[in-house]
Write a protein that holds these residues in place. Structure first.
Motif, PDB file in Angstrom:
ATOM      1  N   ILE A  12     152.942 -63.037 159.290  1.00 14.70           N
ATOM      2  CA  ILE A  12     152.028 -62.863 160.410  1.00 14.70           C
ATOM      3  C   ILE A  12     152.118 -61.403 160.807  1.00 14.70           C
ATOM      4  N   ILE A  13     150.999 -60.722 160.734  1.00 15.99           N
ATOM      5  CA  ILE A  13     150.965 -59.277 160.900  1.00 15.99           C
ATOM      6  C   ILE A  13     150.245 -58.920 162.200  1.00 15.99           C
ATOM      7  N   GLN A  14     150.918 -58.159 163.023  1.00 12.06           N
ATOM      8  CA  GLN A  14     150.307 -57.609 164.229  1.00 12.06           C
ATOM      9  C   GLN A  14     149.702 -56.250 163.871  1.00 12.06           C
ATOM     10  N   ASP A  15     148.680 -55.854 164.586  1.00  5.68           N
ATOM     11  CA  ASP A  15     148.043 -54.564 164.315  1.00  5.68           C
ATOM     12  C   ASP A  15     149.043 -53.419 164.364  1.00  5.68           C
ATOM     13  N   ASP A  16     150.012 -53.477 165.287  1.00  3.94           N
ATOM     14  CA  ASP A  16     150.959 -52.372 165.406  1.00  3.94           C
ATOM     15  C   ASP A  16     152.079 -52.439 164.362  1.00  3.94           C
ATOM     16  N   ASP A  17     152.024 -53.399 163.442  1.00  2.00           N
ATOM     17  CA  ASP A  17     152.950 -53.453 162.302  1.00  2.00           C
ATOM     18  C   ASP A  17     152.397 -52.704 161.093  1.00  2.00           C
ATOM     19  N   VAL A  18     151.113 -52.381 161.131  1.00  2.00           N
ATOM     20  CA  VAL A  18     150.415 -51.838 159.963  1.00  2.00           C
ATOM     21  C   VAL A  18     150.532 -50.317 159.916  1.00  2.00           C
ATOM     22  N   PHE A  19     150.848 -49.827 158.722  1.00  2.00           N
ATOM     23  CA  PHE A  19     150.863 -48.394 158.443  1.00  2.00           C
ATOM     24  C   PHE A  19     149.642 -48.078 157.589  1.00  2.00           C
ATOM     25  N   HIS A  20     148.970 -46.990 157.921  1.00  2.00           N
ATOM     26  CA  HIS A  20     147.749 -46.603 157.213  1.00  2.00           C
ATOM     27  C   HIS A  20     148.044 -45.470 156.237  1.00  2.00           C
ATOM     28  N   PHE A  21     147.599 -45.650 155.012  1.00  3.33           N
ATOM     29  CA  PHE A  21     147.707 -44.642 153.968  1.00  3.33           C
ATOM     30  C   PHE A  21     146.275 -44.227 153.652  1.00  3.33           C
ATOM     31  N   PRO A  22     145.754 -43.199 154.329  1.00  4.73           N
ATOM     32  CA  PRO A  22     144.339 -42.833 154.190  1.00  4.73           C
ATOM     33  C   PRO A  22     143.897 -42.586 152.746  1.00  4.73           C
ATOM     34  N   PRO A  26     148.934 -43.406 144.823  1.00  5.14           N
ATOM     35  CA  PRO A  26     148.391 -43.135 143.491  1.00  5.14           C
ATOM     36  C   PRO A  26     148.331 -44.400 142.626  1.00  5.14           C
ATOM     37  N   SER A  27     147.177 -44.592 142.023  1.00  2.00           N
ATOM     38  CA  SER A  27     146.804 -45.752 141.200  1.00  2.00           C
ATOM     39  C   SER A  27     146.403 -46.957 142.045  1.00  2.00           C
ATOM     40  N   PHE A  28     146.569 -46.876 143.350  1.00  5.27           N
ATOM     41  CA  PHE A  28     146.178 -47.953 144.258  1.00  5.27           C
ATOM     42  C   PHE A  28     145.433 -47.356 145.449  1.00  5.27           C
ATOM     43  N   GLU A  29     144.498 -46.463 145.168  1.00  2.16           N
ATOM     44  CA  GLU A  29     143.806 -45.716 146.210  1.00  2.16           C
ATOM     45  C   GLU A  29     142.989 -46.603 147.137  1.00  2.16           C
ATOM     46  N   ASN A  30     142.566 -47.788 146.670  1.00  2.00           N
ATOM     47  CA  ASN A  30     141.754 -48.674 147.498  1.00  2.00           C
ATOM     48  C   ASN A  30     142.590 -49.546 148.422  1.00  2.00           C
ATOM     49  N   ARG A  31     143.891 -49.487 148.304  1.00  2.00           N
ATOM     50  CA  ARG A  31     144.789 -50.259 149.173  1.00  2.00           C
ATOM     51  C   ARG A  31     145.361 -49.286 150.203  1.00  2.00           C
ATOM     52  N   LYS A  32     144.907 -49.391 151.436  1.00  2.00           N
ATOM     53  CA  LYS A  32     145.227 -48.372 152.435  1.00  2.00           C
ATOM     54  C   LYS A  32     146.091 -48.868 153.593  1.00  2.00           C
ATOM     55  N   ARG A  33     146.306 -50.175 153.690  1.00  2.00           N
ATOM     56  CA  ARG A  33     147.068 -50.718 154.816  1.00  2.00           C
ATOM     57  C   ARG A  33     148.300 -51.454 154.274  1.00  2.00           C
ATOM     58  N   TYR A  34     149.455 -51.142 154.863  1.00  2.00           N
ATOM     59  CA  TYR A  34     150.724 -51.703 154.396  1.00  2.00           C
ATOM     60  C   TYR A  34     151.602 -52.092 155.579  1.00  2.00           C
ATOM     61  N   VAL A  35     152.498 -53.032 155.325  1.00  3.85           N
ATOM     62  CA  VAL A  35     153.536 -53.395 156.282  1.00  3.85           C
ATOM     63  C   VAL A  35     154.869 -53.369 155.554  1.00  3.85           C
ATOM     64  N   PHE A  36     155.921 -53.149 156.322  1.00  7.15           N
ATOM     65  CA  PHE A  36     157.270 -53.217 155.765  1.00  7.15           C
ATOM     66  C   PHE A  36     157.756 -54.653 155.836  1.00  7.15           C
ATOM     67  N   VAL A  37     158.367 -55.103 154.754  1.00  5.34           N
ATOM     68  CA  VAL A  37     159.028 -56.403 154.714  1.00  5.34           C
ATOM     69  C   VAL A  37     160.475 -56.101 154.379  1.00  5.34           C
TER      70      VAL A  37
END
Length: 149
Positions: A12-22, A26-37
Motif C-alpha cells: 500500500i503506497i502513500q503519495d509521500d512514499d514515492v520517489f520520482h526519477f524524471p 537507464p534502460s527503464f526510462e519509462n518507469r519514473k516512480r519508485y518506492v523503497f521496500v
C-alpha cells in the motif's frame, strides 16, 4: 493511496512514499516512480520497487557499508537535476547484481543511485571518470591459509 502487487506481496503506497526519477533509470526510462521496500530479513539489502511496473525492482545497498572509502563528486548538472539538495538530504545507494550465488554479487559503483530525500527526486548518476567498476565484488574473497586472497 495506491496498491501494488509485487514479489513482496501487496504494497500500500502513500503519495509521500514515492520517489520520482524524471529521466527514469537507464534502460527503464519509462518507469519514473519508485518506492523503497526494506524487508527486515533482507538487511542490508533493500529494493527500489517501480510503482509503474510491479515486476521491476532493483536490489540496492548502502555502498559505504561495503566500501568505506567510496567517494565521488556529483557534477553541477546532476546536482541541478536533483534540485540542488543540501548534502545531508542526499541518499546514496548502488545497484547490486546477483547472478548465481550471493557470495558472487557485484555492485555498480560507476553509476550510484542518488536521491534528494527532501524533494523526493532521484536519478542514477553515471560518473564521467571513475576508478570504480560496474561489477565490483560486493563480498571480498576470504583469505586462504597462506594469507592470500
Amino acid at each position: 493511496m495506491q496498491t501494488l502487487a509485487t514479489r513482496f506481496g501487496e504494497l500500500i503506497i502513500q503519495d509521500d512514499d514515492v520517489f520520482h526519477f524524471p529521466r527514469g533509470i537507464p534502460s527503464f526510462e519509462n518507469r519514473k516512480r519508485y518506492v523503497f521496500v526494506r524487508p527486515e530479513d533482507h538487511a542490508p539489502f533493500e529494493y527500489l520497487q517501480s510503482v509503474d511496473d510491479g515486476n521491476l525492482a532493483f536490489i540496492l545497498v548502502d555502498p559505504f557499508l561495503f566500501f568505506p572509502g567510496y567517494t565521488f563528486e556529483l557534477s553541477d548538472q546532476a546536482l541541478g537535476e536533483l534540485g540542488n539538495p543540501a548534502e545531508n538530504s542526499l541518499l546514496i545507494r548502488v545497484i547490486v547484481s546477483i547472478r548465481g550465488e550471493l557470495r558472487d554479487a557485484t555492485a555498480n559503483l560507476v553509476a550510484p543511485v542518488v536521491i534528494n530525500t527532501h524533494d523526493r527526486q532521484g536519478q542514477q548518476v553515471i560518473l564521467a571518470s571513475s576508478e570504480y567498476a560496474v561489477h565490483h565484488r560486493l563480498f571480498q574473497a576470504p583469505l586462504n591459509s597462506a594469507g592470500k586472497g
